[in-house]
Design an enzyme around this catalytic site. Structure first.
Site, PDB file in Angstrom:
ATOM      1  N   ASP A  77       0.820  -1.211   0.000  1.00 30.60           N
ATOM      2  CA  ASP A  77       0.000   0.000   0.000  1.00 30.60           C
ATOM      3  C   ASP A  77       0.856   1.263   0.000  1.00 30.60           C
ATOM      4  O   ASP A  77       1.417   1.644   1.021  1.00 30.60           O
ATOM      5  CB  ASP A  77      -0.901  -0.019   1.239  1.00 30.60           C
ATOM      6  N   ASP A 272      -2.101   5.223  -5.711  1.00 34.99           N
ATOM      7  CA  ASP A 272      -2.394   4.412  -4.519  1.00 34.99           C
ATOM      8  C   ASP A 272      -2.494   2.941  -4.890  1.00 34.99           C
ATOM      9  O   ASP A 272      -3.506   2.488  -5.414  1.00 34.99           O
ATOM     10  CB  ASP A 272      -3.698   4.893  -3.880  1.00 34.99           C
TER      11      ASP A 272
END
Length: 418
Positions: A77, A272
């Protein structure tokens, strides 16, 4: 969607278990010390990736933590800093996971540690000065509550050396799953902050402060820390925003459709990897959907209202088998970023980067309305739009770059096992 927001909290003391033996302490000292040669760093860590955007819905990596090292599957992430594992310390609320919950040692990160301070804004206080409590909340409403601990991670460098650096990770003993929850052991924080795994490895002199990933549209791919796995002369790059430093953002962008400007601009964009799909704020989303719908007008393709794979799907006279079957109906998309005075860089999104073929043979739009899910004015470039590209976040040059790549073939190294 795993864009993380750290919340200042100090919670109850935690009875941690499984204290390390003196033998394991000796082993840690022998493996963790890294000779300082004074030479430039020329090594990277490469981790295989598994999973896909559809139908699995996420990519994941394996990390090995502890004495002896145990495997854990984690969500890579770039939208959050903290690496954490579901933790049996004991666990108050934990979700289904592929491995037994992480059992920590008693090597707590104290409240006064700079890594703890970096997780909290302003003047934070802790009920117990001997531990660092945290809570990380994600954009989808999920969260993890826990305490920071130090443990070793088993990593292979591309130079052929195997190392076990000591890293601060979160022992998450209370998790609330969000709608995009995936059955994994935890999250691998690749963000820019001091607690990010890349920042910690860089501070120990092991790699340059660079992280990147390569998601294959066929599934799998690889993740890398360091800068010796790509040809920098081939990288298309744009500066990271100086005004929005929290996440990997090139600043404001404009949507290009079919090679033409759309007027959908001034969009604050974030890269992201914790988000499977791409999200546009409401106005840009509605504008792009209008352009696509207009392009489909008069063609033998209509909305598939009975296919609930994603909010918008279309079907033809017979089921589609691949994106090749719909190339004549759709146009490529791009995001254009200012790269200085009168200079612009385009992040190209081919059809495979925003469309997918569902199990029912429909073609579905992999771009979603971010405003509807609470992203406000943020525009997220998710995994689907980064497939078949090596995307590079260079925290030393403060740039975000990309190269078209075959993500099925990760860089190899001949690992020396001590």
């Amino acid at each position: 969607m795993k864009t993380g927001i750290i919340v200042v909290l100090c919670f109850l003391s935690l009875a941690l278990i499984v204290p390390p033996s003196s033998a394991s302490d000796d082993r840690r000292q022998k493996w963790w010390k890294w000779p300082s040669t004074g030479k430039s760093i020329c090594s990277s860590v490469v981790l295989p990736l598994y999973g896909n955007v559809y139908p699995q819905g996420y990519y994941y990596a394996q990390i090995n933590i502890g004495h002896p090292p145990r495997p854990y599957f984690v969500d890579p992430d770039t939208g959050s800093d903290l690496t954490w594992l579901q933790c049996d310390a004991p666990c108050v609320h934990c979700t289904q996971a592929p491995h037994p919950y992480y059992r920590p040692n008693n090597d707590l990160v104290p409240c006064k540690d700079p890594l703890c301070a970096s997780l909290h804004s302003g003047d934070h206080r802790c009920d117990d000065p001997n531990q660092c409590d945290y809570e990380v909340e994600y954009a989808d409403g999920g969260s993890s509550l826990g305490v920071l601990v130090n443990d070793v991670s088993l990593l292979n460098l591309t130079t052929g050396v195997r190392i076990t650096p000591r890293l601060a990770i979160g022992c998450g003993y209370d998790q609330i799953p969000g709608p995009s929850y995936q059955p994994l052991d935890g999250v691998l924080g690749l963000g820019k902050g001091k607690t990010g795994i890349v920042s910690q490895l860089h501070s120990q002199g092991l790699i340059r402060n660079v992280v990147g990933h390569c998601f294959s549209s066929r599934g799998g791919g690889f993740l890398f820390f360091g800068d010796d796995v790509y040809d920098s002369s081939r990288v298309i790059s744009t500066p990271m925003s100086r005004d929005y430093r929290k996440h990997y953002s090139p600043g404001y962008g404009e949507v290009i459709y079919g090679g033409k400007a759309t007027g959908l601009k001034n969009l604050l964009v974030i890269f992201d990897s914790g988000s499977s799909y791409t999200y546009l704020s409401s106005q840009a989303y509605e504008g792009l959907l209008y352009l696509i719908t207009k392009e489909l007008s008069g063609k033998p393709i209509r909305e598939a209202v009975d296919d609930e794979t994603l909010p918008f799907c279309w079907k033809g006279r017979k089921p589609f088998r691949s994106i090749r079957d719909v190339k004549k109906y759709f146009k490529p998309v791009a995001l254009s970023f200012s790269n200085g005075w009168r200079s612009k860089t385009q992040f190209e999104i081919p059809l495979e980067g925003y469309l997918l073929i569902s199990s029912r043979g429909s073609v579905c739009l992999g771009v979603l309305n971010g405003t509807e899910v609470g992203l406000q004015n943020f525009n997220i470039i998710g995994d689907i739009s980064m497939q078949d590209k090596m995307v590079i976040y260079d925290n030393e040059k403060q740039t975000i770059g990309w190269i078209p790549a075959n993500c099925d073939n990760p860089p190899r190294s001949n690992t020396i096992i001590f």
